[in-house]
Design an enzyme around this catalytic site. Structure first.
Site, mmCIF file in Angstrom:
data_model
loop_
_atom_site.group_PDB
_atom_site.id
_atom_site.type_symbol
_atom_site.label_atom_id
_atom_site.label_comp_id
_atom_site.label_asym_id
_atom_site.label_seq_id
_atom_site.Cartn_x
_atom_site.Cartn_y
_atom_site.Cartn_z
ATOM 1 N N HIS A 170 11.160 26.859 -5.055
ATOM 2 C CA HIS A 170 11.311 28.113 -5.816
ATOM 3 C C HIS A 170 11.523 27.867 -7.311
ATOM 4 C CE1 HIS A 170 11.697 31.037 -2.413
ATOM 5 N NE2 HIS A 170 11.839 29.889 -1.762
ATOM 6 N N ASP A 382 11.880 29.005 -16.094
ATOM 7 C CA ASP A 382 12.162 29.735 -14.853
ATOM 8 C C ASP A 382 11.024 29.481 -13.864
ATOM 9 O OD1 ASP A 382 13.539 31.506 -13.228
ATOM 10 O OD2 ASP A 382 13.737 33.026 -14.788
HETATM 11 P P1 ADQ Z 1 16.797 33.402 -9.646
HETATM 12 O O1 ADQ Z 1 17.089 32.318 -10.638
HETATM 13 O O2 ADQ Z 1 17.970 34.038 -9.037
HETATM 14 O O3 ADQ Z 1 15.797 32.907 -8.490
HETATM 15 P P2 ADQ Z 1 15.010 35.750 -10.304
HETATM 16 O O4 ADQ Z 1 13.677 35.401 -9.798
HETATM 17 O O5 ADQ Z 1 14.953 36.491 -11.599
HETATM 18 O O6 ADQ Z 1 15.942 34.494 -10.550
HETATM 19 O O7 ADQ Z 1 15.754 36.624 -9.230
HETATM 20 C C1 ADQ Z 1 16.977 37.279 -9.497
HETATM 21 C C2 ADQ Z 1 17.187 38.373 -8.447
HETATM 22 O O8 ADQ Z 1 18.519 38.875 -8.592
HETATM 23 C C3 ADQ Z 1 16.237 39.552 -8.636
HETATM 24 O O9 ADQ Z 1 15.661 39.903 -7.404
HETATM 25 C C4 ADQ Z 1 17.125 40.684 -9.161
HETATM 26 O O10 ADQ Z 1 16.812 41.965 -8.666
HETATM 27 C C5 ADQ Z 1 18.498 40.300 -8.655
HETATM 28 N N1 ADQ Z 1 19.491 40.760 -9.649
HETATM 29 C C6 ADQ Z 1 19.495 40.475 -10.942
HETATM 30 N N2 ADQ Z 1 20.524 41.089 -11.558
HETATM 31 C C7 ADQ Z 1 21.189 41.778 -10.622
HETATM 32 C C8 ADQ Z 1 22.374 42.584 -10.617
HETATM 33 N N3 ADQ Z 1 23.128 42.783 -11.695
HETATM 34 N N4 ADQ Z 1 22.732 43.130 -9.469
HETATM 35 C C9 ADQ Z 1 22.031 42.911 -8.355
HETATM 36 N N5 ADQ Z 1 20.935 42.142 -8.291
HETATM 37 C C10 ADQ Z 1 20.526 41.568 -9.405
HETATM 38 C C11 ADQ Z 1 15.139 31.671 -8.135
HETATM 39 C C12 ADQ Z 1 14.324 30.993 -9.242
HETATM 40 C C13 ADQ Z 1 13.331 31.995 -9.829
HETATM 41 C C14 ADQ Z 1 12.428 32.520 -8.720
HETATM 42 C C15 ADQ Z 1 13.251 33.023 -7.541
HETATM 43 C C16 ADQ Z 1 12.372 33.369 -6.342
HETATM 44 O O11 ADQ Z 1 15.183 30.496 -10.241
HETATM 45 O O12 ADQ Z 1 12.557 31.390 -10.845
HETATM 46 O O13 ADQ Z 1 11.660 33.600 -9.238
HETATM 47 O O14 ADQ Z 1 14.181 32.049 -7.107
HETATM 48 O O15 ADQ Z 1 11.556 32.312 -5.972
#
Ligand code: ADQ
Length: 476
Positions: A170, A382
């Site tokens: 991921h 990311d």
């Molecule tokens: P993350 O580093 O966690 O994931 P991201 O892909 O942006 O990063 O996912 C974050 C998730 O958290 C999103 O689904 C979002 O809706 C949720 N979120 C963010 N802020 C929130 C809040 N305040 N309250 C509730 N929910 C919140 C890792 C990798 C990424 C990759 C994903 C999936 O680092 O690059 O995209 O896995 O493979």
């Protein structure tokens, strides 16, 4: 010809997809939410699914029996791997988050190399493999998720497993000259070549992986096909490919139009009347580029004082790795920067930055997405960044603008509709913000339509189908 799959579908991840609430002797368990779970649930339901992972319980209150009893009503079976607090400290905080996470995000300065945490990483991966082999039969498909568990396949094979094994990373895979600093580089690369198929987020990650193979294992043969790369190594063929992960577009699109979200969105804007909202949403992490983003916003206000009282930055931060001192320091640094900028620019009736440090409900989050004129997503690196895709899916008015870092995995798919920025260039981010604020409606609409079409066509379901097809799994 690929045979129709008749075995059990086994998913393995560091954490089980559940929300655990332990109050004294009272334990409540709810299934977790999120795109990956939504996409996998129908497949798990249909194919005697099993999800194996750590339950997250540090105090030993949750026995396997309690977990299995509480999770009996779920659509699939959950099997927990228990970890001791020492294992959590060494394997999870130590090797996963102190070595692999920073190294794979090109943060050499943050990367620690300790033999003791590497040993713990090996031991926990072996523990997972032993656990899996208790449930897996020969015809089952085993799909391992993410950097925490790269060596599980190797240990499974050593334990005699002959299953189809797949792995998905991921996070980004780093360029070879960064990866080569890892003292255990060969073990990780060889470990990954034990799977039958390995998926990455982007073509660049695949390329980086192949370059590492070429340098470390020159005897491996690489055949580059149209959409896949086949590596021939040690008498086996391993299929490598890029599968950009995504979201359930319809879920965000539909929820953005519910009364609950509409009300919430109205309320957000009512509190910030006549103001354009610039939105940042991130898990607390140094890779997300929050301090630089705040400085870009400050530069914007400094250069264009006429924008004061007309715009607000809403920065939402989800608590993450709260016990790690480095993350505590980062939180403090963000809060001090917000305080400094607000102290400098606030006037009666206007605060430039609204800072929210907590997890939001899905409806609250989508309301922010729906109502914000600009999403400012500027990670320094990311794997993908789902927030960028969630913003587009929730932008039902089609008036929003996505400003996206060139270094997010999502950049490759979304670069034609988003305004692309280099997050390290603070002046440039400020200028692009200025351009976005003044962008005429027809251009905003055409960009957002394009973005929404891309996300609508490339959902989490497409991601899963593509991956399973490449892994040679025919489900029906
Ligand atoms: P993350 O580093 O966690 O994931 P991201 O892909 O942006 O990063 O996912 C974050 C998730 O958290 C999103 O689904 C979002 O809706 C949720 N979120 C963010 N802020 C929130 C809040 N305040 N309250 C509730 N929910 C919140 C890792 C990798 C990424 C990759 C994903 C999936 O680092 O690059 O995209 O896995 O493979």
């Amino acid at each position: 010809m690929t045979e129709i799959f008749k075995g059990k579908f086994i998913i393995v991840s560091n954490r089980l997809p559940l929300e655990l609430d332990i109050q004294d002797d009272n334990i409540t368990i709810k299934p977790g939410a999120g795109g990956l779970i939504t996409a996998l649930t129908p497949v798990l339901k249909k194919h005697e699914g099993v999800w194996i992972g750590w339950d997250g319980d540090l105090n030993g209150k949750l026995s396997c029996d309690v977990l299995e009893r509480e999770a009996a009503s779920f659509d699939y079976t959950m099997k927990s791997v228990s970890l001791t607090s020492q294992e959590v400290a060494d394997y999870y905080d130590g090797f996963c988050n102190g070595t692999l996470w920073p190294l794979f995000h090109d943060y050499l300065g943050h990367t620690q190399f300790h033999r003791s945490t590497w040993r713990s990483y090996q031991a926990v991966n072996l523990k997972f493999a032993r656990n899996i082999s208790q449930y897996a039969e020969k015809k089952d498909f085993i799909w391992i998720q993410d950097y925490h568990l790269t060596l599980v396949g190797k240990y499974l094979r050593e334990l005699g497993a002959r299953h189809k094994l797949a792995f998905f990373l991921h996070i980004p895979f780093p360029p070879w000259d960064i990866f080569m600093r890892l003292p255990w580089r060969k073990e990780i690369i060889e470990g990954l070549l034990v799977y039958d198929s390995v998926g990455f987020q982007t073509v660049k990650d695949c390329r980086n992986f192949v370059q590492c193979i070429r340098r470390l294992l020159p005897e491996a043969k690489t055949n580059i096909l149209k959409k896949r790369i086949i590596i021939e190594y040690s008498g086996r063929h391993i299929s490598i490919g890029a599968f950009p992960i995504s979201i359930d577009f319809e879920e965000f699109h539909d929820m953005a139009q519910t009364e609950e979200v509409e009300k919430e969105a109205w309320f957000i804007h009512e509190n910030l009347p006549e103001r354009k909202i610039i939105l940042g949403v991130d898990r607390l992490d140094y890779t997300k580029g929050i301090p630089r983003r705040l400085r870009a916003f400050e530069t914007l206000l400094e250069k264009y004082p006429d924008l004061c009282e007309k715009i607000s930055l809403v920065q939402i931060v989800v608590p993450s790795r709260t016990s790690v001192p480095e993350y505590q320091k980062m939180k403090q640094n963000i809060e001090e920067t917000v305080g400094r900028i607000n102290g400098r620019f606030t006037v009666k009736g206007w605060v430039p930055i609204h800072y929210i440090y907590r997890s939001l409900t899905r409806a609250e989050l989508i309301a922010y997405y729906r109502t914000s004129e600009i999403a400012l997503i500027t990670p320094l690196k990311d794997g993908m960044n789902l927030v960028a895709k969630e913003y587009c899916a929730s932008c039902v008015s089609e008036k929003g603008i996505l400003i996206l870092s060139e270094f997010a995995g999502a950049a490759f798919q979304l670069r034609k509709g988003a305004i692309m920025v280099n997050p390290y260039n603070i002046e440039h981010v400020a200028e692009e913000l200025y351009r976005a604020i003044h962008m005429p409606l027809p251009e905003r609409r055409s960009r957002m339509r394009r973005l929404r079409n891309i996300v609508r066509r490339n959902t989490i379901f497409v991601w899963m189908d593509d991956f399973l097809q490449a892994a040679g799994l025919k489900l029906s």
